[in-house]
Scaffold this motif. Structure first.
Motif, PDB file in Angstrom:
ATOM      1  N   THR A  73     -24.821  -7.427  55.324  1.00 56.40           N
ATOM      2  CA  THR A  73     -24.161  -8.509  56.046  1.00 56.40           C
ATOM      3  C   THR A  73     -24.086  -8.210  57.535  1.00 56.40           C
ATOM      4  N   ALA A  74     -23.828  -6.931  57.867  1.00 54.92           N
ATOM      5  CA  ALA A  74     -23.719  -6.548  59.269  1.00 54.92           C
ATOM      6  C   ALA A  74     -25.069  -6.683  59.973  1.00 54.92           C
ATOM      7  N   ILE A  75     -26.146  -6.304  59.302  1.00 57.86           N
ATOM      8  CA  ILE A  75     -27.476  -6.449  59.901  1.00 57.86           C
ATOM      9  C   ILE A  75     -27.782  -7.922  60.137  1.00 57.86           C
ATOM     10  N   ALA A  76     -27.504  -8.754  59.157  1.00 57.49           N
ATOM     11  CA  ALA A  76     -27.728 -10.189  59.306  1.00 57.49           C
ATOM     12  C   ALA A  76     -26.907 -10.757  60.449  1.00 57.49           C
ATOM     13  N   ALA A  77     -25.673 -10.277  60.606  1.00 55.11           N
ATOM     14  CA  ALA A  77     -24.810 -10.754  61.689  1.00 55.11           C
ATOM     15  C   ALA A  77     -25.411 -10.420  63.046  1.00 55.11           C
ATOM     16  N   ASP A  78     -25.985  -9.224  63.177  1.00 60.05           N
ATOM     17  CA  ASP A  78     -26.595  -8.840  64.450  1.00 60.05           C
ATOM     18  C   ASP A  78     -27.855  -9.648  64.742  1.00 60.05           C
ATOM     19  N   LEU A  79     -28.659  -9.903  63.712  1.00 56.40           N
ATOM     20  CA  LEU A  79     -29.848 -10.730  63.905  1.00 56.40           C
ATOM     21  C   LEU A  79     -29.461 -12.134  64.334  1.00 56.40           C
ATOM     22  N   ASP A  80     -28.419 -12.648  63.723  1.00 56.61           N
ATOM     23  CA  ASP A  80     -27.949 -13.983  64.057  1.00 56.61           C
ATOM     24  C   ASP A  80     -27.382 -14.033  65.467  1.00 56.61           C
ATOM     25  N   ALA A  81     -26.580 -13.035  65.824  1.00 54.41           N
ATOM     26  CA  ALA A  81     -25.957 -13.005  67.146  1.00 54.41           C
ATOM     27  C   ALA A  81     -27.003 -12.905  68.252  1.00 54.41           C
ATOM     28  N   ALA A  82     -28.107 -12.223  67.982  1.00 54.49           N
ATOM     29  CA  ALA A  82     -29.160 -12.077  68.989  1.00 54.49           C
ATOM     30  C   ALA A  82     -30.012 -13.334  69.127  1.00 54.49           C
ATOM     31  N   GLY A  83     -29.831 -14.276  68.223  1.00 52.61           N
ATOM     32  CA  GLY A  83     -30.658 -15.478  68.255  1.00 52.61           C
ATOM     33  C   GLY A  83     -32.074 -15.215  67.798  1.00 52.61           C
ATOM     34  N   PHE A  84     -32.202 -14.380  66.777  1.00 51.80           N
ATOM     35  CA  PHE A  84     -33.516 -13.969  66.282  1.00 51.80           C
ATOM     36  C   PHE A  84     -34.081 -15.077  65.402  1.00 51.80           C
ATOM     37  N   THR A  85     -34.606 -16.122  66.028  1.00 48.63           N
ATOM     38  CA  THR A  85     -35.148 -17.286  65.346  1.00 48.63           C
ATOM     39  C   THR A  85     -36.568 -17.557  65.840  1.00 48.63           C
ATOM     40  N   VAL A  86     -37.306 -18.351  65.100  1.00 50.62           N
ATOM     41  CA  VAL A  86     -38.668 -18.715  65.500  1.00 50.62           C
ATOM     42  C   VAL A  86     -38.648 -19.425  66.841  1.00 50.62           C
ATOM     43  N   GLU A  87     -37.742 -20.363  67.000  1.00 47.50           N
ATOM     44  CA  GLU A  87     -37.674 -21.145  68.232  1.00 47.50           C
ATOM     45  C   GLU A  87     -37.355 -20.263  69.436  1.00 47.50           C
ATOM     46  N   ARG A  88     -36.393 -19.347  69.285  1.00 44.53           N
ATOM     47  CA  ARG A  88     -36.016 -18.479  70.398  1.00 44.53           C
ATOM     48  C   ARG A  88     -37.130 -17.497  70.733  1.00 44.53           C
ATOM     49  N   LEU A  89     -37.852 -16.998  69.716  1.00 43.32           N
ATOM     50  CA  LEU A  89     -38.975 -16.097  69.982  1.00 43.32           C
ATOM     51  C   LEU A  89     -40.074 -16.812  70.755  1.00 43.32           C
ATOM     52  N   ASP A  90     -40.386 -18.025  70.358  1.00 44.84           N
ATOM     53  CA  ASP A  90     -41.416 -18.781  71.068  1.00 44.84           C
ATOM     54  C   ASP A  90     -41.019 -19.017  72.516  1.00 44.84           C
TER      55      ASP A  90
END
Length: 518
Positions: A2-19
């Motif tokens: 859950t903590a790892i997922a929270a950090d990925l989410d907080a960083a905005g680790f999404t397809v749209e943000r990467l592009d």
């Protein structure tokens, strides 16, 4: 997790943000296997958790411990290392050769982890998917236990899954678990099988990372882990790649089932009936050999000769032996122009020569087992369709699952409508159908008329005057017989002859979804 997922989410680790991070050109370059443009884009930006995650898990490059700490403030780097996603490099040093401060120790990725976005009949969704590091990050050919991530076959099969809720689904050969995750959106329970222990570890991780439940994992080959069980749906992207059984040829677990030629695909297809509930369906990918004097689709048809199944096989592509060999040798990371590449091509061509293989077809298979009650629509097998549809047709972001479901329903409807019942039926034109007409200059009458399907497979059907008039009149108000009678009267054509001509074509249009029962 859950903590790892929270950090990925907080960083905005999404397809749209990467592009947005490195731009469309760099994203396209990455897709072609080069990270130079992405690295140049990152160099012009300030460091951020998103840039750190992108560098680690998408580009496959190390970062400093300080940057890694900033990217995982909740989980902490040590916990991410313990989860198997990162490793620390204690021997890192600067140009002086002196050990670096702990904050500057390099942190390396051990897996590929990237966001994945999709659209299905339930709407848009996104997950984070872990797989093994690819050739770009490794700098070498893949290992035989490599677990593949998201690819073109992934999206093809996920889009082919029927968007209809069912009880139990079997994902045969789950790999990184992505098909099981898609299946869970339309099922109460999913059983996922695979022969690879590493695939199981990664698939379980992906399910947990994305907070999913209802997916059970079982280790074993093909149907062995589910012997005696039946399912409402079976989905599979099996290890169907035809691989020479010769020493020195890598046997990648994610694509090679250890059998000769297309035997694995045949084995899977022949096993479907035993493991489908009455009325259950299966959607699979596969390839099949064309042999001297033997058509590939005819061979596939023979595998279903004694099965009480509706079968629809769509071949999307066909490759000659050299092209097929080169495609899959490159897929494993062996570079063209090397001695190893040439030796592998030789092995593939020898294997094809020994079985007199002239080509390999690739596509997908849709199957439905007949319900017990033969008095209801679909009660007996009635659909046996083996066709070639080019890859250029049927491009739909949400996939073809809804199209396939409608076709199965249409086939069941047609099965209980003989010619008399069809003549009495009322049909309407599907909302995505248009008509194209081409004229010779100065001529008032069209020389070519084509019915064009906007969705589904995007089929184009050549129409003569009678068929175009018939389809144009199908608005649900008049019966088929009434429309045919009116056309016969207007054109002065024999009504019986016109009926005999139009009814079979009307059936095809219903099956293809251009006409719908009203």
């Amino acid at each position: 997790m859950t903590a790892i997922a929270a950090d990925l989410d907080a960083a905005g680790f999404t397809v749209e943000r990467l592009d947005s991070l490195w731009g469309a050109e760099a994203a396209a370059s990455l897709h072609r296997g080069s990270r130079v443009a992405a690295l140049r884009a990152l160099a012009s930006r300030e460091s951020s958790p998103l840039a750190t995650l992108a560098t680690l898990f998408v580009l496959g490059l190390p970062v400093s411990r300080a940057h890694a700490d900033a990217a995982f403030p909740t989980a902490g780097v040590d916990r991410v290392v313990a989860a198997g996603l990162l490793r620390l490099d204690p021997t890192s040093s600067d140009d002086s050769g002196l050990p670096l401060d702990v904050a500057d120790v390099l942190v390396h990725p051990t897996v590929d982890l990237r966001p994945y976005a999709f659209v299905d009949d339930l709407g848009a969704g996104s997950w984070w998917i872990v797989s093994d590091l690819g050739e770009l990050a490794l700098g070498t050919a893949l290992g035989e236990e490599h677990v593949l991530g998201i690819g073109g076959a992934t999206t093809t099969l996920s889009g082919l899954q029927l968007p209809v809720h069912v009880g139990r689904v079997l994902d045969l050969g789950t790999g990184c678990g992505i098909q099981a995750m898609h299946a869970r959106r339309f099922a109460d329970q999913v059983v996922a099988t695979d022969i690879s222990r590493r695939a199981f570890d990664i698939a379980r991780f992906n399910v947990a990372l994305n907070g999913l439940d209802g997916i059970e994992f079982r280790l074993g080959s093909l149907f062995e882990p589910v012997a005696g069980e039946r399912f409402d749906r079976i989905v599979s992207n099996p290890p169907f790649v035809i691989t020479p059984r010769r020493e020195g040829v890598p046997a990648y677990e994610y694509r090679d089932g250890g059998m000769v030629g297309d035997t694995l695909v045949e084995t899977v297809l022949r096993g479907l009936e035993e493991h489908l509930e009455p009325g259950g369906t299966a959607q699979l990918l596969g390839n099949w050999e064309y042999r001297w004097g033997s058509d590939g689709l005819e061979r596939v048809s023979s595998w279903f000769a004694d099965a009480e199944l509706d079968v629809w096989v769509v071949e999307r592509e066909r490759q000659d032996p050299p092209a097929y060999a080169e495609t899959w040798i490159r897929d494993g990371g062996t570079k063209p122009g090397t001695a190893e590449f040439d030796q592998l091509v030789d092995a593939w061509l020898d294997d094809f020569r020994d079985r007199r293989v002239t080509g390999v077809g690739f596509g997908y298979v849709v199957v439905r087992r007949a319900p017990h009650d033969t008095d209801v629509p679909g009660g007996t097998p009635h659909l046996r369709r083996f066709e070639r549809v080019p890859e250029t047709l049927g491009s739909n972001p949400a996939g073809l699952g809804a199209t396939v479901a409608r076709a199965l329903d249409a086939a069941a409807w047609l099965a209980v409508h003989d010619d008399a019942a069809l003549a009495a039926a009322h049909l309407r034109v599907a909302g995505d159908v248009t008509e194209e007409r081409a004229y010779w200059p100065g001529n008032d009458d069209p020389t070519v008329m084509t019915l064009v399907q906007g969705g589904g497979f995007g089929r184009r059907v050549d129409a003569d005057t009678a068929l175009a008039a018939f389809v144009g009149a199908c608005d649900g108000e008049l019966s088929v017989a009434a429309i045919v009678g009116a056309i016969a009267q207007i054109t002065g054509v024999d009504e019986a002859a016109l009926t005999a001509d139009l009814l079979p074509r009307a059936r095809d249009l219903v099956l293809d979804g251009l006409l719908l029962p009203a």
